[in-house]
Design a protein around this motif. Sequence first.
Motif, PDB file in Angstrom:
ATOM      1  N   ALA A 255       0.824  -1.215   0.000  1.00  0.00           N
ATOM      2  CA  ALA A 255       0.000   0.000   0.000  1.00  0.00           C
ATOM      3  C   ALA A 255       0.856   1.261   0.000  1.00  0.00           C
ATOM      4  O   ALA A 255       0.318   2.367   0.094  1.00  0.00           O
ATOM      5  N   GLY A 256       2.173   1.107  -0.113  1.00  0.00           N
ATOM      6  CA  GLY A 256       3.081   2.254  -0.062  1.00  0.00           C
ATOM      7  C   GLY A 256       3.741   2.368   1.300  1.00  0.00           C
ATOM      8  O   GLY A 256       3.577   1.505   2.169  1.00  0.00           O
ATOM      9  N   ALA A 257       4.490   3.432   1.493  1.00  0.00           N
ATOM     10  CA  ALA A 257       5.162   3.652   2.776  1.00  0.00           C
ATOM     11  C   ALA A 257       4.114   3.793   3.877  1.00  0.00           C
ATOM     12  O   ALA A 257       3.117   4.494   3.725  1.00  0.00           O
ATOM     13  N   ALA A 258       4.336   3.107   4.993  1.00  0.00           N
ATOM     14  CA  ALA A 258       3.349   3.071   6.064  1.00  0.00           C
ATOM     15  C   ALA A 258       4.038   3.154   7.419  1.00  0.00           C
ATOM     16  O   ALA A 258       5.275   3.126   7.515  1.00  0.00           O
ATOM     17  N   VAL A 259       3.238   3.259   8.463  1.00  0.00           N
ATOM     18  CA  VAL A 259       3.738   3.326   9.834  1.00  0.00           C
ATOM     19  C   VAL A 259       3.648   1.934  10.455  1.00  0.00           C
ATOM     20  O   VAL A 259       2.587   1.296  10.435  1.00  0.00           O
ATOM     21  N   GLN A 260       4.756   1.450  10.997  1.00  0.00           N
ATOM     22  CA  GLN A 260       4.799   0.170  11.696  1.00  0.00           C
ATOM     23  C   GLN A 260       4.574   0.419  13.187  1.00  0.00           C
ATOM     24  O   GLN A 260       5.399   1.053  13.850  1.00  0.00           O
ATOM     25  N   LEU A 261       3.453  -0.025  13.725  1.00  0.00           N
ATOM     26  CA  LEU A 261       3.183   0.153  15.145  1.00  0.00           C
ATOM     27  C   LEU A 261       4.061  -0.780  15.979  1.00  0.00           C
ATOM     28  O   LEU A 261       4.444  -1.865  15.530  1.00  0.00           O
ATOM     29  N   ASP A 262       4.376  -0.339  17.188  1.00  0.00           N
ATOM     30  CA  ASP A 262       5.120  -1.157  18.143  1.00  0.00           C
ATOM     31  C   ASP A 262       4.105  -2.075  18.835  1.00  0.00           C
ATOM     32  O   ASP A 262       3.373  -1.641  19.726  1.00  0.00           O
ATOM     33  N   THR A 263       4.051  -3.322  18.418  1.00  0.00           N
ATOM     34  CA  THR A 263       2.987  -4.223  18.860  1.00  0.00           C
ATOM     35  C   THR A 263       2.929  -4.361  20.376  1.00  0.00           C
ATOM     36  O   THR A 263       1.849  -4.240  20.982  1.00  0.00           O
ATOM     37  N   ALA A 264       4.065  -4.600  21.014  1.00  0.00           N
ATOM     38  CA  ALA A 264       4.065  -4.828  22.467  1.00  0.00           C
ATOM     39  C   ALA A 264       3.629  -3.574  23.218  1.00  0.00           C
ATOM     40  O   ALA A 264       2.783  -3.628  24.117  1.00  0.00           O
ATOM     41  N   ALA A 265       4.233  -2.442  22.873  1.00  0.00           N
ATOM     42  CA  ALA A 265       3.905  -1.206  23.575  1.00  0.00           C
ATOM     43  C   ALA A 265       2.465  -0.772  23.309  1.00  0.00           C
ATOM     44  O   ALA A 265       1.761  -0.310  24.210  1.00  0.00           O
ATOM     45  N   ALA A 266       2.004  -0.919  22.061  1.00  0.00           N
ATOM     46  CA  ALA A 266       0.640  -0.537  21.730  1.00  0.00           C
ATOM     47  C   ALA A 266      -0.367  -1.415  22.473  1.00  0.00           C
ATOM     48  O   ALA A 266      -1.388  -0.923  22.975  1.00  0.00           O
ATOM     49  N   THR A 267      -0.090  -2.708  22.561  1.00  0.00           N
ATOM     50  CA  THR A 267      -0.981  -3.618  23.268  1.00  0.00           C
ATOM     51  C   THR A 267      -1.111  -3.217  24.731  1.00  0.00           C
ATOM     52  O   THR A 267      -2.214  -3.220  25.296  1.00  0.00           O
ATOM     53  N   ALA A 268       0.018  -2.858  25.348  1.00  0.00           N
ATOM     54  CA  ALA A 268      -0.013  -2.429  26.752  1.00  0.00           C
ATOM     55  C   ALA A 268      -0.776  -1.112  26.901  1.00  0.00           C
ATOM     56  O   ALA A 268      -1.532  -0.923  27.863  1.00  0.00           O
ATOM     57  N   MET A 269      -0.598  -0.194  25.968  1.00  0.00           N
ATOM     58  CA  MET A 269      -1.326   1.079  26.024  1.00  0.00           C
ATOM     59  C   MET A 269      -2.832   0.847  25.932  1.00  0.00           C
ATOM     60  O   MET A 269      -3.614   1.416  26.700  1.00  0.00           O
ATOM     61  N   PHE A 270      -3.265   0.016  24.982  1.00  0.00           N
ATOM     62  CA  PHE A 270      -4.693  -0.232  24.807  1.00  0.00           C
ATOM     63  C   PHE A 270      -5.288  -0.913  26.036  1.00  0.00           C
ATOM     64  O   PHE A 270      -6.431  -0.631  26.421  1.00  0.00           O
ATOM     65  N   ALA A 271      -4.515  -1.804  26.671  1.00  0.00           N
ATOM     66  CA  ALA A 271      -4.992  -2.457  27.892  1.00  0.00           C
ATOM     67  C   ALA A 271      -5.197  -1.422  28.995  1.00  0.00           C
ATOM     68  O   ALA A 271      -6.164  -1.495  29.766  1.00  0.00           O
TER      69      ALA A 271
END
Length: 346
Positions: free
Chosen positions: A312-328
């Motif tokens: 889809a072109g240049a994109a943003v790679q989320l930090d899976t571990a940190a994002a998961t902790a933030m959402f929790a």
Amino acid sequence: MDQGAPEPRRRGWYKRRPAWQKALIMLGALVLIVSSGVAGGGYYLVDRYSDKVDRASLLPPAAPEEAEQSKRNWESGPLNLLLLGSDSRAAVPGGTSPIGERSDTIMLVHIARGRDRATIISIPRDSYVDVPAGGPWKGGKNKINSAFAYGGAALTATTVRHLTGIPLDGALIANFASIRDLVDAVDGVNVCVPYDVRSTFSDREWKQGCHDMNGEVAEEFMRQRYDVPGGDFGRIKNQQLVVQSVIRKVAERNLLYKPLELDTLLGIAAESLTVDENLDLRDLAFAVRDIRPGSIGYATVPYTSADLKTPAGAAVQLDTAAATAMFAAVRNDTIDQWLADNPPAP
């Protein structure tokens, strides 16, 4: 991390900034309606302008247990709202664009159980995530803002729910193009730019320093994304700079205490909003009435790369571990503590 992803960059994802510059651009016209409305005339003003707000079905049907929990949340629990924004003047009937336009802004607004704090979490619009099937899209990995183009606000909400695990208690779309009208309504603004910006639409150039802008010029300035530091992140900064200037002008001229001019501002704000058909603005006004600008925190979902190579072109790679902790932490209503425990890298 996906194969071939660039080396992780510094986590430039967490910011806390007081003042209305941030609150307005993130909550869009909502803050003007609710905060200024309640301050300037109580729920009467909320009722007065609610008729100007467009209504649409922005959220997909919720499971019975989630619908019941959301009802309890509005009474006494924490709230999570989806805010979508666009700087386009294209209409969004039913929460989707007739030309398949993508949403420029995707944010979660978390209102704490105590109703004394709020946290606004920005999801980068180019985040490479799983987008469920919707419309002509068959499902799979794509930029998160593609969900709006394929299935409107409802598919975006489904995508955000899938990504975060956070049930949504309401949704809104704010058309940030209304900022142009707000600038003209306060007779122009003076915007101080911390870097040089050259327009890709005309021969205008804004050197580092302060510039007087009318609505047309301010809108052109806010649309720049190529010749600004950070690309899309720089465009968000430019939007914040203009909004900061609008709010400063409102304060300098005491417009909250001038009924005719306040009426114009609130009318513009209301007409820029599309609100989910089940969202009661009086309930929302009640929920945020004690939240002050200094009690609003702002964060961006953690990411490791802003230049991930994808189909889809240049994109943003989320930090899976940190994002998961933030959402929790959002789900547990402990996001303030989580942000305090996870300060930005120096």
